[in-house]
Motif scaffolding. Structure first.
Motif, PDB file in Angstrom:
ATOM      1  N   GLU A 393       0.827  -1.204   0.000  1.00  0.00           N
ATOM      2  CA  GLU A 393       0.000   0.000   0.000  1.00  0.00           C
ATOM      3  C   GLU A 393       0.866   1.260   0.000  1.00  0.00           C
ATOM      4  O   GLU A 393       0.592   2.223  -0.738  1.00  0.00           O
ATOM      5  CB  GLU A 393      -0.921  -0.016   1.217  1.00  0.00           C
ATOM      6  N   THR A 394       1.913   1.270   0.806  1.00  0.00           N
ATOM      7  CA  THR A 394       2.826   2.418   0.845  1.00  0.00           C
ATOM      8  C   THR A 394       3.526   2.602  -0.490  1.00  0.00           C
ATOM      9  O   THR A 394       3.684   3.729  -0.977  1.00  0.00           O
ATOM     10  CB  THR A 394       3.872   2.217   1.961  1.00  0.00           C
ATOM     11  N   LYS A 397       1.105   4.140  -3.004  1.00  0.00           N
ATOM     12  CA  LYS A 397       0.741   5.536  -2.730  1.00  0.00           C
ATOM     13  C   LYS A 397       1.901   6.507  -2.941  1.00  0.00           C
ATOM     14  O   LYS A 397       1.713   7.604  -3.469  1.00  0.00           O
ATOM     15  CB  LYS A 397       0.230   5.670  -1.286  1.00  0.00           C
ATOM     16  N   HIS A 398       3.097   6.097  -2.529  1.00  0.00           N
ATOM     17  CA  HIS A 398       4.195   7.058  -2.435  1.00  0.00           C
ATOM     18  C   HIS A 398       5.363   6.785  -3.382  1.00  0.00           C
ATOM     19  O   HIS A 398       6.290   7.593  -3.438  1.00  0.00           O
ATOM     20  CB  HIS A 398       4.724   7.092  -1.002  1.00  0.00           C
TER      21      HIS A 398
END
Length: 762
Positions: A393-394, A397-398
């Motif tokens: 997920e990180t 997103k980033h």
């Protein structure tokens, strides 16, 4: 942003004065050399694949056949085809000019003969490799006549020097055991661990399964075994590794340790890192060109080499629910992690590998780099030590765009990662050994990139080791690489009197300088990094790891006892566990199935009725009957050796049951029997590290092997290596949070068990 600008080789601007073209000659040369290197690799790969594809025949034999057919027909006027060439000529007359018809027909017939010969030899070799009775024959006694004839035929077919992948097409498929056989062997394996009532219930569930849905599952599995190269490996990689959501650190990754020489030839980490990196890149070149010799048992029987393809340029990519393995054909750089900073380091100059002297200079620049680093950047690698879904997920997103995407791509597409630690490690005391093993297994949780296929770790005082990701391959593959690296470091490359690399003349100024990777650390990303770091630290702090050396005896003494060294140690581990826990538990020992195409591992279940009787005898009283204990030990070891051999030949229990369980999940059919089998915890997980697979390791630089974390929360993980004739290393791990386990206590119990078994033969 100088690094970003230096990555632009060509640009142009439209001005009032016209078109202005800017270009970097040096960088364009690097681009050109990169393309040339890529094309060379493609051509070499094509030639090697062709050579491996026709093994045990050869491409040169095609020229011989063509010459013989042309000479017979055009010079001697003899038709070597018994009319086949004339038939080809009649077919081709309407397609080709008359001048070339006969010549083309002769060449076509020659190619046909060559292909027929290649296929015949390949299938003959495949039939020979199916034979497995040689494994079960004693090495002390003379082999049977059938085995001797088989060995002669195998050697005659493999007179040509094989390449790394030469045997791949000839390796047999992993056989699918009969369902009844697997169920019977499973029941035998659990009988020593269950009471009469428990075993009666297990037997009922097993028989209901075998007479019911098990037959349906077996038919689906038979279809896969017939169609796929290996009916286990792809599901094993996906469901056991890639679908695992736990952090890789401790739970999956494993480590290997340096040679235990008392005095290293250099104390300079930059020099040691340079020699190791250069050796690893030489190994990569041998793999790419297929010049690495395949491992042969008995100097004749090949092991599958498919796992070597993903040693380099490989990363496990986090993804929601299931990860995937990213592998690039080539990578012109490595990534160096030092003092919390990441550096991209080009490994070629003018199309050639940088020699160790140049690499040493570049590593020294990285070590001396005093540019500031933020706490968040220094903890960035902790993301790879966090829960896989959180990391996925990180990442989404980033790291999907901008600067973060470019820098992350540089890491994931690198050949491998080199970690330059800021701490020194040594082997003088047991505490130092434990600390170095822990540093290799997990470090500080934020100074390892656990997603990479492997990472070389260099301590401040030039001690080294590696950390490997498990999904893409098994430990023997990295053990082979490590053996090659240590051999080249100590025996080939070496160091001068000042501790600097000997090979090459420093031209580091001509090489591309290290480029520090830049990150856009936004507040939400910093928060994610902080959470990942805290989570990883909690995992790391819960590990109780011990590494100890047993020097009382080793392989020399065990062989004099006329038992298998592995079986001997397994009996000692069971005796030690019984003393430690007061009871026996389900035990896992890994064996390989690389005698078959794309084979990986199988489970050996060391606890048997024979081993239980031996342990009961050893613990029955303070003064035991040595003769009776010896007799029970020999029976238990002989039975264990048979189980290990059956597992190597595809006759194990657990991979078959695992695949049947996967089919039950796909069909959404519940099986109480399979659910019970797959839910059983492996409280004692063991593995032997291979030693000297290709004969490069000698007694002067014996490695302590490697280890892994505990598989069960309330269990032990034990890795051991029989290092030389009089030394055995054990790596024992458990969790501090478990009140019933203690790695130091269990290590002492292992020492006592080994001593007690030794006394039986004295």
């Amino acid at each position: 942003m100088a690094e970003a600008h230096s990555a632009v080789a060509f640009s142009f601007q439209v001005t009032h004065d016209g078109l202005r073209i800017n270009y970097d000659v040096r960088l364009l040369q690097e681009v050109w050399q990169s393309g040339v290197r890529s094309w060379r690799r493609r051509i070499a790969r094509f030639n090697n694949n062709l050579s491996a594809g026709v093994f045990p025949s050869s491409v040169e034999f095609l020229l011989f056949i063509c010459s013989a057919v042309l000479f017979s027909d055009l010079v001697l006027a003899i038709d070597p085809s018994f009319g086949a060439i004339s038939l080809l000529i009649r077919v081709l007359e309407c397609l080709l000019p008359p001048t070339f018809v006969r010549l083309f027909a002769l060449i076509l017939f020659s190619v046909f003969l060559w292909i027929a010969k290649a296929l015949s030899l390949r299938y003959a070799l495949k039939c020979l490799l199916i034979y497995k009775k040689w494994i079960f024959e004693s090495r002390v006694k003379k082999p049977s006549l059938l085995t001797r004839l088989w060995m002669v035929g195998l050697r005659l077919l493999t007179l040509k020097k094989p390449r790394l992948y030469s045997f791949q097409a000839s390796l047999p498929r992993l056989p699918l055991p009969p369902l009844e056989q697997t169920i019977c062997r499973y029941l035998e394996s659990v009988r020593p661990l269950q009471s009469d009532s428990q075993f009666a219930e297990t037997t009922r569930l097993a028989r209901d399964f075998g007479r019911g849905v098990g037959r349906r599952f077996q038919r689906y599995l038979w279809l896969k075994a017939w169609w796929a190269s290996n009916y286990v490996s792809d599901w094993w990689e996906e469901f056991v590794y890639l679908r695992g959501r736990a952090p890789l650190v401790v739970n999956s990754n494993f480590y290997g340790i340096d040679s235990l020489v008392s005095c290293l030839p250099t104390q300079k980490p930059s020099a040691r890192a340079a020699n190791l990196v250069y050796s690893a890149l030489v190994f990569r070149k041998l793999v790419d060109r297929q010049e690495l010799a395949p491992i042969l048992l008995q100097k004749a029987v090949p092991l599958c080499s498919s796992q070597y393809e993903r040693i380099f340029n490989t990363t496990r990519i986090p993804n929601k629910n299931v990860d995937f393995v990213l592998h690039s054909r080539d990578s012109p750089h490595i990534v160096v992690l030092s003092s919390g900073k990441f550096f991209k380091l080009q490994i070629h100059r003018k199309g050639r590998l940088l020699p160790p002297r140049d690499l040493q200079t570049l590593f020294q620049r990285i070590i001396q780099d005093d540019s500031p680093v933020t706490p968040e950047e220094s903890r960035l690698a902790a993301l790879t030590a966090s829960d896989r879904d959180c990391w996925a997920e990180t990442r989404l997103k980033h790291f999907s765009r901008g600067l973060n995407r470019v820098s992350l791509s540089a890491i994931e597409k690198s050949a491998f990662v080199v970690v330059l630690d800021d701490e020194s490690h040594d082997f003088q005391t047991s505490q130092q050994l434990d600390a170095w093993a822990a540093a290799l297994l997990h470090g500080k949780a934020n100074d390892r990139w656990f997603d990479k296929s492997f990472q070389l770790i260099v301590a401040k005082n030039a001690r080294v080791g590696f950390n490997g990701e498990h999904s893409w391959a098994d430990a023997p593959i990295l053990a082979h690489l490590w053996e090659f690296i240590l051999h080249h470091d100590f025996r080939v490359l070496q160091y001068d009197s000042n501790g600097d690399c000997r090979l090459g003349h420093s031209h580091a100024n001509d090489a591309s300088p290290p480029i520090r990777l830049q990150w856009d650390l936004t507040p939400p990303l910093c928060l994610a990094i902080d959470l990942a770091f805290k989570s990883a630290v909690s995992v790391v702090k819960d590990v109780d790891l011990r590494l100890f050396s047993h020097k009382e005896f080793g392989k020399r003494f065990i062989k004099r006892c006329h038992v298998s060294p592995d079986a001997f140690i397994q009996m000692a581990l069971q005796l030690a566990y019984r003393r430690d826990q007061g009871h026996l538990s389900l035990t896992y020992e890994a064996s390989m199935t690389r005698l078959f195409r794309e084979g990986r591992t199988e489970t050996v279940r060391p606890i048997t009725n024979q081993s239980k009787r031996f342990i009961d005898q050893m613990l029955s009283s303070e003064v035991c009957d040595k003769n009776q204990s010896k007799e029970l030990l020999l029976k238990a070891c002989l039975n264990h050796q048979r189980l290990y051999q059956e597992a190597m030949c595809g006759g194990g229990v657990d991979r078959h049951l695992f695949c049947l369980y996967v089919i039950s999940r796909y069909l959404s059919v519940d099986s109480p029997f399979l659910s019970s089998v797959l839910s059983e915890p492996w409280r004692l997980s063991t593995s032997q590290t291979p030693h000297g697979q290709v004969g490069l390791v000698d007694a002067d630089f014996v490695s302590a092997g490697g280890g892994f974390g505990p598989v069960a929360d309330d269990g032990y993980g034990v890795s051991y290596i029989i290092a030389g004739e009089d030394n055995i290393f054990f790596h024992v791990s458990s969790k501090i949070s478990c009140k019933t386990t203690d790695s130091k206590r269990f290590s002492k119990n292992i020492e006592k068990a080994l001593k007690d078994i030794q006394n039986i033969f004295i």
